[in-house]
Motif scaffolding. Structure first.
Motif, PDB file in Angstrom:
ATOM      1  N   ALA A 239       0.745  -1.265  -0.125  1.00 37.73           N
ATOM      2  CA  ALA A 239       0.056   0.089   0.068  1.00 37.73           C
ATOM      3  C   ALA A 239       0.920   1.200  -0.029  1.00 37.73           C
ATOM      4  CB  ALA A 239      -0.844   0.001   1.202  1.00 37.73           C
ATOM      5  N   LEU A 240       2.040   1.076   0.724  1.00 36.18           N
ATOM      6  CA  LEU A 240       2.825   2.276   0.779  1.00 36.18           C
ATOM      7  C   LEU A 240       3.449   2.665  -0.679  1.00 36.18           C
ATOM      8  CD1 LEU A 240       4.515   4.579   2.401  1.00 36.18           C
ATOM      9  CD2 LEU A 240       6.158   2.816   2.756  1.00 36.18           C
TER      10      LEU A 240
ATOM     11  N   GLN B 157      -0.166  10.292  -2.932  1.00 38.93           N
ATOM     12  CA  GLN B 157      -1.186  10.565  -1.726  1.00 38.93           C
ATOM     13  C   GLN B 157      -0.358  10.550  -0.447  1.00 38.93           C
ATOM     14  OE1 GLN B 157      -4.393   7.514  -2.191  1.00 38.93           O
ATOM     15  NE2 GLN B 157      -3.335   6.935  -4.017  1.00 38.93           N
ATOM     16  N   VAL B 158       0.085  11.967  -0.194  1.00 38.26           N
ATOM     17  CA  VAL B 158       1.040  11.957   0.789  1.00 38.26           C
ATOM     18  C   VAL B 158       0.460  11.657   2.232  1.00 38.26           C
ATOM     19  CG1 VAL B 158       0.483  14.498   1.049  1.00 38.26           C
ATOM     20  CG2 VAL B 158       2.661  13.818   1.928  1.00 38.26           C
ATOM     21  N   THR B 159      -0.903  12.034   2.239  1.00 42.10           N
ATOM     22  CA  THR B 159      -1.655  11.878   3.756  1.00 42.10           C
ATOM     23  C   THR B 159      -1.441  10.137   4.055  1.00 42.10           C
ATOM     24  OG1 THR B 159      -2.944  13.836   3.586  1.00 42.10           O
ATOM     25  CG2 THR B 159      -3.753  12.109   4.785  1.00 42.10           C
ATOM     26  N   GLN B 160      -1.785   9.515   2.869  1.00 39.51           N
ATOM     27  CA  GLN B 160      -1.884   8.025   3.106  1.00 39.51           C
ATOM     28  C   GLN B 160      -0.602   7.427   3.425  1.00 39.51           C
ATOM     29  OE1 GLN B 160      -3.921   5.888  -0.252  1.00 39.51           O
ATOM     30  NE2 GLN B 160      -3.797   4.021   0.766  1.00 39.51           N
TER      31      GLN B 160
ATOM     32  N   GLU C  28      10.561   9.504  -9.313  1.00 37.01           N
ATOM     33  CA  GLU C  28      10.005   9.139 -10.719  1.00 37.01           C
ATOM     34  C   GLU C  28       8.918   9.864 -11.049  1.00 37.01           C
ATOM     35  OE1 GLU C  28       9.692   5.384 -13.933  1.00 37.01           O
ATOM     36  OE2 GLU C  28       8.598   5.466 -12.203  1.00 37.01           O
ATOM     37  N   ALA C  29       7.834   9.825 -10.457  1.00 37.33           N
ATOM     38  CA  ALA C  29       6.366  10.422 -10.446  1.00 37.33           C
ATOM     39  C   ALA C  29       6.401  11.852 -10.278  1.00 37.33           C
ATOM     40  CB  ALA C  29       5.574   9.767  -9.816  1.00 37.33           C
ATOM     41  N   GLY C  30       7.447  12.395  -9.563  1.00 39.48           N
ATOM     42  CA  GLY C  30       7.479  13.863  -9.321  1.00 39.48           C
ATOM     43  C   GLY C  30       6.899  14.051  -8.067  1.00 39.48           C
ATOM     44  N   HIS C  31       6.397  13.605  -7.208  1.00 41.91           N
ATOM     45  CA  HIS C  31       5.510  13.908  -5.989  1.00 41.91           C
ATOM     46  C   HIS C  31       6.511  14.496  -4.950  1.00 41.91           C
ATOM     47  CE1 HIS C  31       2.511  12.204  -8.153  1.00 41.91           C
ATOM     48  NE2 HIS C  31       2.800  10.907  -7.984  1.00 41.91           N
ATOM     49  N   ALA C  32       6.864  15.697  -4.874  1.00 39.13           N
ATOM     50  CA  ALA C  32       7.686  16.285  -3.945  1.00 39.13           C
ATOM     51  C   ALA C  32       7.480  16.052  -2.521  1.00 39.13           C
ATOM     52  CB  ALA C  32       8.049  17.735  -4.270  1.00 39.13           C
ATOM     53  N   GLU C  33       5.955  16.171  -2.355  1.00 40.16           N
ATOM     54  CA  GLU C  33       5.815  16.191  -0.874  1.00 40.16           C
ATOM     55  C   GLU C  33       5.835  14.932  -0.234  1.00 40.16           C
ATOM     56  OE1 GLU C  33       2.200  18.482   0.765  1.00 40.16           O
ATOM     57  OE2 GLU C  33       1.593  18.762  -1.461  1.00 40.16           O
TER      58      GLU C  33
ATOM     59  N   ALA D 116       8.289  13.688   2.746  1.00 40.87           N
ATOM     60  CA  ALA D 116       7.782  12.516   3.716  1.00 40.87           C
ATOM     61  C   ALA D 116       8.644  11.427   3.796  1.00 40.87           C
ATOM     62  CB  ALA D 116       6.216  12.246   3.595  1.00 40.87           C
ATOM     63  N   LEU D 117       8.940  10.649   3.042  1.00 45.62           N
ATOM     64  CA  LEU D 117       9.647   9.580   3.044  1.00 45.62           C
ATOM     65  C   LEU D 117      11.037   9.839   3.385  1.00 45.62           C
ATOM     66  CD1 LEU D 117       8.332   8.210  -0.135  1.00 45.62           C
ATOM     67  CD2 LEU D 117       7.977   7.199   2.065  1.00 45.62           C
ATOM     68  N   LEU D 118      11.944  10.922   3.003  1.00 44.59           N
ATOM     69  CA  LEU D 118      13.004  11.286   3.698  1.00 44.59           C
ATOM     70  C   LEU D 118      13.174  11.822   5.183  1.00 44.59           C
ATOM     71  CD1 LEU D 118      14.226  13.478   0.630  1.00 44.59           C
ATOM     72  CD2 LEU D 118      14.978  11.210   1.154  1.00 44.59           C
ATOM     73  N   ASP D 119      12.054  11.953   5.652  1.00 42.81           N
ATOM     74  CA  ASP D 119      11.995  12.943   6.895  1.00 42.81           C
ATOM     75  C   ASP D 119      11.642  11.305   7.876  1.00 42.81           C
ATOM     76  OD1 ASP D 119      12.271  15.089   6.570  1.00 42.81           O
ATOM     77  OD2 ASP D 119      10.052  15.852   6.473  1.00 42.81           O
TER      78      ASP D 119
END
Length: 201
Positions: free
Chosen positions: A29-30, A38-41, A68-73, A77-80
């Motif tokens: 799912a992640l 989907q940053v909230t999810q 790859e998809a360009g989802h900066a937010e 979140a993943l880096l944090d």
């Protein structure tokens, strides 16, 4: 009531299998949430125990998918949450290489700030080559600020970032490379210079 050792062992095995299955579903799912932005999810799944560095069968991580998809937010979140910035996919792709290939300048800068390996290669090409080929001036500016010498490197075919940018007709990228003293007369293995590439591209 006494439980036999055999039944107890079976129960433990089943409990472990259920837990593993649940973990696997969270990880899948992640990966999907990261790919779709989907940053909230993503944050919710991480709080539920999804592994930030989970991999799919091809070695892709959530960070790779988001980059790859360009989802900066999502990338932020993943880096944090401890995503590994220099992880490699089976074919050698890293988050930085993917972001450069897809011309996501903001993400390239973000990854470089997290110590992404600027010299990583996929099929003989660095982020400089991929950014030049995609015409991403913002990507190139960020890369040059970190390691200017990268503009002179050749890929496995002998092409420099300048040749690739010229071949693609990316005037902004070409101008930036020239301003940073990219070598104009370098030739690829098949004889292409930046000028020839610009004319024929």
């Amino acid at each position: 009531m006494k439980i036999s050792l055999r039944l107890w062992t079976l129960w433990l095995l089943l409990a472990g299998a259920v837990a593993t299955f649940a973990d696997s579903r969270l990880d899948t799912a992640l990966l999907n949430a990261a790919a779709s932005g989907q940053v909230t999810q993503v944050k919710s799944l991480l709080s539920q125990g999804a592994k930030v560095n989970a991999r799919d069968r091809n070695g892709w991580t959530p960070l790779m998918r988001a980059a790859e998809a360009g989802h900066a937010e999502v990338v932020r979140a993943l880096l944090d949450n401890g995503a590994k910035v220099n992880v490699k996919q089976k074919n050698g792709w890293t988050p930085l290489l993917l972001a450069a290939r897809e011309a996501h300048g903001e993400i390239v800068k973000m990854l470089l700030n997290e110590k992404a390996n600027i010299q990583a290669k996929h099929n003989g090409r660095t982020a400089f080559h991929l950014a030049a080929e995609s015409g991403c001036r913002e990507c190139l500016a960020a890369l040059i600020a970190r390691r200017k010498a990268g503009i002179h490197e050749k890929d496995k075919n002998g092409a420099t970032p300048l040749i690739l940018a010229a071949r693609g007709g990316h005037a902004g990228a070409v101008k930036l490379l020239l301003l940073n003293k990219a070598k104009v007369n370098e030739r690829s293995k098949d004889g292409w210079t930046a000028l020839l590439a610009a004319v024929q591209g």
